[in-house]
Scaffold this motif. Structure first.
Motif, PDB file in Angstrom:
ATOM      1  N   LEU A 197     -13.125   7.774   4.148  1.00  0.00           N
ATOM      2  CA  LEU A 197     -14.006   6.614   4.087  1.00  0.00           C
ATOM      3  C   LEU A 197     -15.290   6.929   3.334  1.00  0.00           C
ATOM      4  CD1 LEU A 197     -14.600   3.713   4.818  1.00  0.00           C
ATOM      5  CD2 LEU A 197     -15.307   4.476   7.097  1.00  0.00           C
ATOM      6  N   ASP A 198     -15.820   8.120   3.499  1.00  0.00           N
ATOM      7  CA  ASP A 198     -17.012   8.494   2.745  1.00  0.00           C
ATOM      8  C   ASP A 198     -16.739   8.536   1.244  1.00  0.00           C
ATOM      9  OD1 ASP A 198     -18.680   8.687   4.931  1.00  0.00           O
ATOM     10  OD2 ASP A 198     -18.325  10.824   5.237  1.00  0.00           O
ATOM     11  N   LEU A 199     -15.514   8.942   0.871  1.00  0.00           N
ATOM     12  CA  LEU A 199     -15.154   9.011  -0.547  1.00  0.00           C
ATOM     13  C   LEU A 199     -14.935   7.639  -1.160  1.00  0.00           C
ATOM     14  CD1 LEU A 199     -12.619  11.993  -0.474  1.00  0.00           C
ATOM     15  CD2 LEU A 199     -14.836  11.983  -1.639  1.00  0.00           C
ATOM     16  N   HIS A 200     -14.452   6.700  -0.345  1.00  0.00           N
ATOM     17  CA  HIS A 200     -14.088   5.378  -0.870  1.00  0.00           C
ATOM     18  C   HIS A 200     -14.661   4.305   0.053  1.00  0.00           C
ATOM     19  CE1 HIS A 200     -11.286   7.379  -3.618  1.00  0.00           C
ATOM     20  NE2 HIS A 200     -10.833   8.048  -2.583  1.00  0.00           N
ATOM     21  N   ARG A 201     -15.925   3.983  -0.142  1.00  0.00           N
ATOM     22  CA  ARG A 201     -16.590   3.005   0.701  1.00  0.00           C
ATOM     23  C   ARG A 201     -16.225   1.595   0.230  1.00  0.00           C
ATOM     24  NH1 ARG A 201     -18.476   3.797   5.769  1.00  0.00           N
ATOM     25  NH2 ARG A 201     -19.094   5.974   5.976  1.00  0.00           N
ATOM     26  N   GLU A 202     -15.149   1.068   0.783  1.00  0.00           N
ATOM     27  CA  GLU A 202     -14.679  -0.273   0.442  1.00  0.00           C
ATOM     28  C   GLU A 202     -13.892  -0.807   1.624  1.00  0.00           C
ATOM     29  OE1 GLU A 202     -10.897  -0.191  -2.098  1.00  0.00           O
ATOM     30  OE2 GLU A 202     -12.091   1.482  -2.889  1.00  0.00           O
ATOM     31  N   PRO A 203     -13.738  -2.129   1.716  1.00  0.00           N
ATOM     32  CA  PRO A 203     -13.084  -2.711   2.899  1.00  0.00           C
ATOM     33  C   PRO A 203     -11.678  -2.190   3.154  1.00  0.00           C
ATOM     34  CG  PRO A 203     -14.322  -4.397   1.746  1.00  0.00           C
ATOM     35  CD  PRO A 203     -14.390  -3.167   0.883  1.00  0.00           C
ATOM     36  N   THR A 233      -8.285   1.015   6.679  1.00  0.00           N
ATOM     37  CA  THR A 233      -7.398   2.162   6.858  1.00  0.00           C
ATOM     38  C   THR A 233      -7.931   3.081   7.949  1.00  0.00           C
ATOM     39  OG1 THR A 233      -6.744   2.061   4.522  1.00  0.00           O
ATOM     40  CG2 THR A 233      -6.349   4.132   5.679  1.00  0.00           C
ATOM     41  N   TRP A 234      -9.216   3.379   7.880  1.00  0.00           N
ATOM     42  CA  TRP A 234      -9.851   4.209   8.913  1.00  0.00           C
ATOM     43  C   TRP A 234      -9.640   3.594  10.300  1.00  0.00           C
ATOM     44  CZ3 TRP A 234     -13.587   2.889  12.432  1.00  0.00           C
ATOM     45  CH2 TRP A 234     -14.137   3.942  13.172  1.00  0.00           C
ATOM     46  N   LEU A 260       0.855  -1.189   0.000  1.00  0.00           N
ATOM     47  CA  LEU A 260       0.000   0.000   0.000  1.00  0.00           C
ATOM     48  C   LEU A 260       0.895   1.244   0.000  1.00  0.00           C
ATOM     49  CD1 LEU A 260      -2.411  -1.240   2.816  1.00  0.00           C
ATOM     50  CD2 LEU A 260      -2.810  -1.404   0.348  1.00  0.00           C
ATOM     51  N   PRO A 261       1.633   1.489  -1.080  1.00  0.00           N
ATOM     52  CA  PRO A 261       2.644   2.554  -1.057  1.00  0.00           C
ATOM     53  C   PRO A 261       2.077   3.946  -0.875  1.00  0.00           C
ATOM     54  CG  PRO A 261       2.301   1.758  -3.302  1.00  0.00           C
ATOM     55  CD  PRO A 261       1.571   0.812  -2.390  1.00  0.00           C
ATOM     56  N   TRP A 262       0.799   4.130  -1.149  1.00  0.00           N
ATOM     57  CA  TRP A 262       0.195   5.461  -1.052  1.00  0.00           C
ATOM     58  C   TRP A 262       0.162   5.982   0.379  1.00  0.00           C
ATOM     59  CZ3 TRP A 262      -4.181   4.871   1.919  1.00  0.00           C
ATOM     60  CH2 TRP A 262      -4.765   3.588   1.936  1.00  0.00           C
ATOM     61  N   ILE A 263       0.307   5.120   1.376  1.00  0.00           N
ATOM     62  CA  ILE A 263       0.314   5.629   2.749  1.00  0.00           C
ATOM     63  C   ILE A 263       1.620   6.360   3.046  1.00  0.00           C
ATOM     64  CG2 ILE A 263      -1.257   3.815   3.510  1.00  0.00           C
ATOM     65  CD1 ILE A 263       1.052   2.520   5.009  1.00  0.00           C
ATOM     66  N   MET A 264       2.589   6.304   2.129  1.00  0.00           N
ATOM     67  CA  MET A 264       3.855   7.024   2.289  1.00  0.00           C
ATOM     68  C   MET A 264       3.964   8.203   1.336  1.00  0.00           C
ATOM     69  SD  MET A 264       6.709   4.112   2.808  1.00  0.00           S
ATOM     70  CE  MET A 264       6.771   3.156   4.294  1.00  0.00           C
ATOM     71  N   PHE A 265       2.899   8.537   0.656  1.00  0.00           N
ATOM     72  CA  PHE A 265       2.934   9.625  -0.323  1.00  0.00           C
ATOM     73  C   PHE A 265       2.421  10.880   0.360  1.00  0.00           C
ATOM     74  CE2 PHE A 265       1.495  11.933  -4.157  1.00  0.00           C
ATOM     75  CZ  PHE A 265       2.652  11.835  -4.906  1.00  0.00           C
ATOM     76  N   ASP A 304      -2.330  -5.824   8.236  1.00  0.00           N
ATOM     77  CA  ASP A 304      -3.771  -6.008   8.430  1.00  0.00           C
ATOM     78  C   ASP A 304      -4.480  -6.234   7.097  1.00  0.00           C
ATOM     79  OD1 ASP A 304      -3.836  -5.791  11.225  1.00  0.00           O
ATOM     80  OD2 ASP A 304      -3.835  -3.607  11.125  1.00  0.00           O
ATOM     81  N   HIS A 305      -4.069  -5.503   6.077  1.00  0.00           N
ATOM     82  CA  HIS A 305      -4.700  -5.676   4.773  1.00  0.00           C
ATOM     83  C   HIS A 305      -4.369  -7.045   4.183  1.00  0.00           C
ATOM     84  CE1 HIS A 305      -4.992  -4.970   0.289  1.00  0.00           C
ATOM     85  NE2 HIS A 305      -6.218  -4.805   0.729  1.00  0.00           N
ATOM     86  N   ARG A 306      -3.129  -7.465   4.323  1.00  0.00           N
ATOM     87  CA  ARG A 306      -2.756  -8.790   3.826  1.00  0.00           C
ATOM     88  C   ARG A 306      -3.583  -9.873   4.515  1.00  0.00           C
ATOM     89  NH1 ARG A 306       2.231  -8.308   4.489  1.00  0.00           N
ATOM     90  NH2 ARG A 306       2.444  -9.302   6.533  1.00  0.00           N
ATOM     91  N   GLU A 307      -3.789  -9.745   5.829  1.00  0.00           N
ATOM     92  CA  GLU A 307      -4.602 -10.728   6.548  1.00  0.00           C
ATOM     93  C   GLU A 307      -6.057 -10.687   6.092  1.00  0.00           C
ATOM     94  OE1 GLU A 307      -3.868  -9.757  10.618  1.00  0.00           O
ATOM     95  OE2 GLU A 307      -1.878 -10.725  10.635  1.00  0.00           O
ATOM     96  N   LEU A 308      -6.570  -9.499   5.781  1.00  0.00           N
ATOM     97  CA  LEU A 308      -7.929  -9.398   5.260  1.00  0.00           C
ATOM     98  C   LEU A 308      -8.041 -10.104   3.916  1.00  0.00           C
ATOM     99  CD1 LEU A 308     -10.830  -8.255   5.178  1.00  0.00           C
ATOM    100  CD2 LEU A 308      -9.868  -6.151   4.200  1.00  0.00           C
ATOM    101  N   VAL A 309      -7.072  -9.886   3.033  1.00  0.00           N
ATOM    102  CA  VAL A 309      -7.097 -10.530   1.712  1.00  0.00           C
ATOM    103  C   VAL A 309      -7.033 -12.045   1.865  1.00  0.00           C
ATOM    104  CG1 VAL A 309      -5.798 -10.816  -0.436  1.00  0.00           C
ATOM    105  CG2 VAL A 309      -6.143  -8.527   0.515  1.00  0.00           C
ATOM    106  N   GLU A 310      -6.157 -12.514   2.748  1.00  0.00           N
ATOM    107  CA  GLU A 310      -6.019 -13.960   2.950  1.00  0.00           C
ATOM    108  C   GLU A 310      -7.301 -14.560   3.516  1.00  0.00           C
ATOM    109  OE1 GLU A 310      -2.603 -14.187   5.446  1.00  0.00           O
ATOM    110  OE2 GLU A 310      -1.173 -13.861   3.809  1.00  0.00           O
ATOM    111  N   TRP A 311      -7.905 -13.869   4.503  1.00  0.00           N
ATOM    112  CA  TRP A 311      -9.144 -14.395   5.081  1.00  0.00           C
ATOM    113  C   TRP A 311     -10.280 -14.353   4.058  1.00  0.00           C
ATOM    114  CZ3 TRP A 311     -11.139 -17.654   8.070  1.00  0.00           C
ATOM    115  CH2 TRP A 311     -12.497 -17.602   8.389  1.00  0.00           C
ATOM    116  N   THR A 312     -10.334 -13.325   3.252  1.00  0.00           N
ATOM    117  CA  THR A 312     -11.376 -13.245   2.223  1.00  0.00           C
ATOM    118  C   THR A 312     -11.307 -14.456   1.305  1.00  0.00           C
ATOM    119  OG1 THR A 312     -11.352 -10.818   2.294  1.00  0.00           O
ATOM    120  CG2 THR A 312     -12.280 -11.837   0.328  1.00  0.00           C
TER     121      THR A 312
END
Length: 437
Positions: free
Chosen positions: A261-267, A272-273, A181-186, A287-295
């Motif tokens: 979150l209002d702009l991007h309603r997605e898991p 992130t919120w 998620l490189p955008w968290i460093m932009f 956390d995101h990797r674990e969400l993808v794996e559990w999904t």
């Protein structure tokens, strides 16, 4: 003869910080890149101090333009976009007032863009002494006695003087391509993007009218649009000390996270919120990797039996007043009118295609007003996320509905007990429990 088109446009938003602006402009006047290769656009968000006079002082040292917009509140995003509209270069560099450019900053950004892939590129530059809520002790005195380059030479290896992202960048080998998620460093105090990709992404979102988050949101849209993010240590700057309202900035950041979150309603953005409102950043990738794996693991997990029991036990509640977290793709007719949520976007797509209305969400913060539901059903499809998020799911269930239904001990996985226990504890503490667990 008209002036040669610059290679890079430096856009500096500012508001009533004329002394810090002067220091930033002085650092730009000392670049290794020849003056005719770049322009500077100062975007004034309605200053009432000597900002304009400062700009006049540098008109012989820089290829500088001044752009003014009326003070209608915090509008840094609008100021940046306004500067981008009048920029002449193919590369846009955003630099905050008070951020002091290292001598090779512009050359470093240009070099990264010259090596860019066909899809374009966005570049985050290293920023010494950047810490959101404070500056290294003694920095002001050092800058009075030494140039930014000398301060970095003397103290650049000191942990207190390093970029707030430093340890995470070291982990990545300073390669943002290795981050999920490189955008968290932009971050906008020192970043650049091609003008083409800036406008293709839509620029900075001007609905952000407080400090924080709007730069990461822009980076998120760049990445979603296929623009890779890179990091440059050569393109370094140094954040000069200035007064910060730490409590106000933290509160502002939380409000802007809700807007994100209002702009991007997605898991992903819901996650992130949840992470960022716990005053964390770096755990988000895990956390995101674990969400993808559990999904992926939960694709075969059906909860129709749970939903049928819930419908029977909540038969006194109108379906339109029931929210379901983790509904799955086999919803019984008795709950067809419920407000359905699932973290698997493929499941949500199938439900919507079948005529049911469902929304993609985990259950950490859903698009429902407080106390808008009479009951919340939490299914065992959330069991793989319970160790980390049971408490937050419990808080959200209590926020939107008065009664909580789980499959209790009959449901596989820990979510029923964890969520039920967390909700019961929170409800008991407030004395407001109105339904069953």
């Amino acid at each position: 003869m008209p002036a040669e088109r610059p290679g890079i446009s430096v856009i500096v938003p500012t508001f009533n910080r004329c002394e810090h602006l002067a220091a930033t402009l002085a650092s730009l006047a000392a670049q290794t890149l020849p003056r005719d290769r770049f322009e500077v656009i100062v975007c004034d968000d309605g200053s009432t101090d000597d900002t304009y006079e400062v700009c006049l002082r540098f008109r012989d040292e820089l290829r500088l333009r001044y752009r003014y917009q009326e003070d209608l509140g915090f509008r840094a995003a609008a100021a940046r976009n306004g500067g981008a509209r009048v920029a002449a270069a193919e590369v846009l560099l955003f630099l905050d007032t008070g951020t002091l450019a290292g001598p090779d900053l512009l050359a470093g950004h240009l070099a990264a863009h010259e090596a860019a892939p066909p899809a374009g590129l966005a570049v985050a530059g290293y920023t010494y002494c950047y810490h959101p809520y404070g500056s290294p002790p003694g920095l002001a005195g050092l800058l009075e006695a030494h140039s930014p380059a000398e301060v970095v030479r003397r103290h650049g290896e000191d942990a207190a003087f390093q970029d707030w992202r430093h340890d995470e960048l070291v982990r990545l080998g300073f390669d943002l391509g290795r981050h999920g998620l490189p955008w968290i460093m932009f971050w906008s105090m020192n970043c650049s993007v091609s003008a083409r990709e800036f406008w293709r992404a839509g620029g900075f979102c001007e609905s952000f009218d407080r400090w924080g988050v709007e730069d990461m949101e822009f980076g998120f849209r760049l990445v979603r649009g296929g623009v890779p993010l890179a990091f440059s240590r050569r393109a370094w700057a140094l954040e000069s000390p200035h007064p910060r309202d730490a409590e106000g900035n933290a509160a502002s950041n939380r409000l802007n996270l809700a807007k994100l979150l209002d702009l991007h309603r997605e898991p992903l953005i819901e996650l992130t919120w949840a992470v960022f409102t716990q005053d964390e950043i770096w755990p988000l990738e895990t956390d995101h990797r674990e969400l993808v794996e559990w999904t992926a693991r939960a694709r075969g997990l059906r909860v129709r039996d749970e939903l049928e029991r819930a419908a029977e036990e909540l038969r006194d509640v109108p379906p339109g007043r029931i929210a379901v977290f983790g509904c799955g793709d086999d919803v019984p007719a008795a709950l067809a009118g419920a407000v359905l949520f699932d973290f698997d976007e493929e499941v949500v797509g199938r439900l919507n295609a079948s005529g049911l209305e469902a929304r993609a969400a985990i259950g950490l913060r859903v698009a429902l007003p407080a106390e808008s539901m009479a009951a919340v059903v939490v299914t065992s499809r959330l069991s793989g996320l319970a160790d980390r998020w049971a408490g937050r799911i419990a808080e959200e269930a209590r926020r939107v509905g008065g009664r909580l239904w789980t499959a209790s001990g009959r449901a596989p996985g820990p979510v029923a007990g964890a969520v039920a226990g967390a909700v019961a504890g929170a409800v008991d503490a407030h004395g407001t429990h109105g339904g069953q667990v």
